[in-house]
Design an enzyme around this catalytic site. Structure first.
Site, PDB file in Angstrom:
ATOM      1  N   ASP A 317       0.797  -1.330   0.005  1.00 50.57           N
ATOM      2  CA  ASP A 317       0.209   0.040  -0.066  1.00 50.57           C
ATOM      3  C   ASP A 317       0.927   1.241   0.116  1.00 50.57           C
ATOM      4  OD1 ASP A 317      -2.074  -1.810   0.182  1.00 50.57           O
ATOM      5  OD2 ASP A 317      -2.969  -0.972   2.006  1.00 50.57           O
ATOM      6  N   HIS A 459       3.721  -2.366   3.024  1.00 52.67           N
ATOM      7  CA  HIS A 459       3.867  -0.792   2.413  1.00 52.67           C
ATOM      8  C   HIS A 459       5.047  -0.476   1.895  1.00 52.67           C
ATOM      9  CE1 HIS A 459       0.799  -0.649   5.546  1.00 52.67           C
ATOM     10  NE2 HIS A 459       0.111   0.264   5.032  1.00 52.67           N
TER      11      HIS A 459
END
Length: 493
Positions: A317, A459
């Site tokens: 992400d 991430h």
């Protein structure tokens, strides 16, 4: 920490959702009406049009641009911050960094310079959210202008504040918004602004005079000034600064004929570069090299049969980020692993070359909103615009529109689902890599919790998370796992 044990229903939920209108249509107008709906939209990154369309600034053309991002996935303490670091504008970057770090420390209750734990200690609870996003106003010649928009739902009122930051490449220094105006013309500026504000609902004329009488506070009061494409000047005031709190925000738009005589030498250069922007930005940086972009190309369609072998979907992400995403792509190529990237729109606009590299290497590119707000707190129009704007940026970069989206913080409800045709994707393995910047811990979490058909949350904005990937790929490959995209995994279920 939010867990998502009921993963299969979310994986199997396909795109049968209705699309609503694209964006809020509230307008500030040339007369400078308060336009609070539009200002709330701006705080969410949903002001009409993209930053490139509104300001003529294409962030992908700024050499060496680094978008400094941070975010959490804590269900009770939601924050996402970002600001641009442009080579040569070090003093301006330092000013934005100080502001963002201070706001985040206050929000988390860690105190100035404290280490974030991702825990809110101020009692704000599950309703809290801090979102700081940026917009380029001017990036041409030797001038740079950026607006930071802050939405703090733990604050009183609307929690919205905006500030513009300026850099003067010719002088080699950061400047305040007020420095767009010549010192001896500031009284005339105040008079023009007061004339526009008097008579509006929520404005007390006598109180207004008192507000502007304090010359020492003028720079803070006039901290959001934006030259317009027609040579005018747009000035925005936060709630409860020039009028009663209930009236919301106020906007004043001054025409070119009024503004031009008031501008400083720097202000005139800003005006000129806004009206007729050049093709380059030169702030005097010694060098601004662009990071190398991976060139791997997928060798055909992934034929992995997840009904016959163990599959796992790694998802990343908040990117793309330079150089972290490029490094990650190199690692993935070594193991022929395919993953899904849930990209943030403002980062796609800044680094479309990395998104193209993701797609070219056979990875899936999904939508993670424009600037990472809690979508459940927005109106249907704002939700649609957050997602539509990001999808458009992804399609512009890759040629293909996404079909999946990951709601920031995993926050999704019926309103969010009804605002888009994209299919939501959650997760069942949370590495908490946003909280623990420790490569060994992140790798161990994935390796320990990995199971067949798992969807793993990571991430690619964190170097420590990217550094954990080789160990994850090496160990799980040895255990017989195959790394596939979310859509590929869904097809097998």
């Amino acid at each position: 920490m939010r867990k998502h044990p009921a993963l299969l229903p979310s994986l199997l939920l396909l795109g049968s959702l209705a699309l609503t209108t694209a964006c809020s249509s509230a307008s500030t107008g040339s007369s400078g009406s308060s336009g609070s709906a539009t200002q709330d939209a701006r705080a969410q990154g949903t002001a009409s049009g993209s930053s490139a369309a509104v300001t003529g600034v294409d962030p992908s053309r700024i050499k060496g641009l680094d978008v400094v991002s941070d975010s959490s996935e804590h269900s009770a303490c939601r924050y996402a911050t970002s600001y641009p670091a442009v080579p040569g504008a070090d003093a301006m970057t330092a000013s934005m960094k100080k502001y963002v770090s201070g706001r985040l420390a206050t929000f988390l209750g860690t105190g100035s310079g404290g280490q974030s734990t991702g825990e809110c200690t101020d009692g704000s609870g599950a309703g809290s959210e801090l979102n700081i996003s940026y917009q380029f106003l001017v990036a041409s010649g030797d001038v740079l202008g950026v607006r930071l928009s802050t939405l703090d739902r733990a604050s009183v009122g609307d929690g919205l504040s905006t500030t513009t930051y300026w850099y003067d490449g010719a002088a080699g220094r950061a400047r305040t918004a007020l420095e767009l105006i010549a010192d001896d013309e500031r009284t005339a500026l105040v008079a023009a602004v007061e004339k526009q504000l008097k008579g509006r609902e929520g404005i007390d004329a006598s109180q207004l005079n008192s507000t502007f009488a304090d010359k020492t506070g003028l720079a803070d009061l006039l901290d959001d000034m934006e030259p317009t494409a027609n040579g005018g000047l747009r000035i925005e005031f936060d709630r409860d600064t020039v009028g009663v709190p209930a009236a919301g925000r106020y906007v004043v738009s001054l025409p070119r004929a009024t503004v031009t005589p008031l501008l400083s030498a720097f202000g005139r250069r800003v005006q000129r570069q806004t009206v007729s922007p050049g093709g380059t930005l030169d702030l005097g940086a010694s060098s601004a090299p662009s990071a190398a972009t991976p060139t791997q190309t997928a060798s055909g369609t992934d034929t992995t049969d997840c009904k016959q072998v163990k599959c796992i979907a790694l998802t990343f992400d908040d990117g793309p980020a330079a150089p972290e995403t490029a490094t990650l792509l190199e690692y993935l190529a070594q193991y022929k692993a395919r993953v899904t990237f849930f990209t943030v729109g403002q980062n796609v606009a800044a680094h479309p070359e990395l998104v193209r590299a993701e797609a070219r290497a056979g990875h899936e590119v999904g939508n993670h909103s424009w600037n990472h707000p809690d979508l459940t707190k927005l109106t249907p129009d704002q939700i649609a615009y957050q997602l539509d704007r990001t999808s458009a940026a992804i399609k512009a970069a890759t040629g293909t529109a996404p079909t999946l989206f990951r709601p920031p913080y995993g926050a999704v409800d019926a309103k969010v689902k009804s605002a888009t045709t994209l299919s939501p994707v959650l997760w069942d393995v949370d590495t908490e890599d946003w909280k623990y910047r420790d490569s060994a811990k992140v790798a161990n979490t994935v390796i320990t919790k990995a199971a067949r058909n798992s969807v793993v949350l990571m991430h690619d904005i964190h170097p420590t998370s990217v550094a954990a990937v080789p160990e994850i790929l090496r160990t799980l490959t040895a255990r017989g796992f195959h790394f596939v995209t979310v859509s590929h995994l869904r097809a097998a279920l």
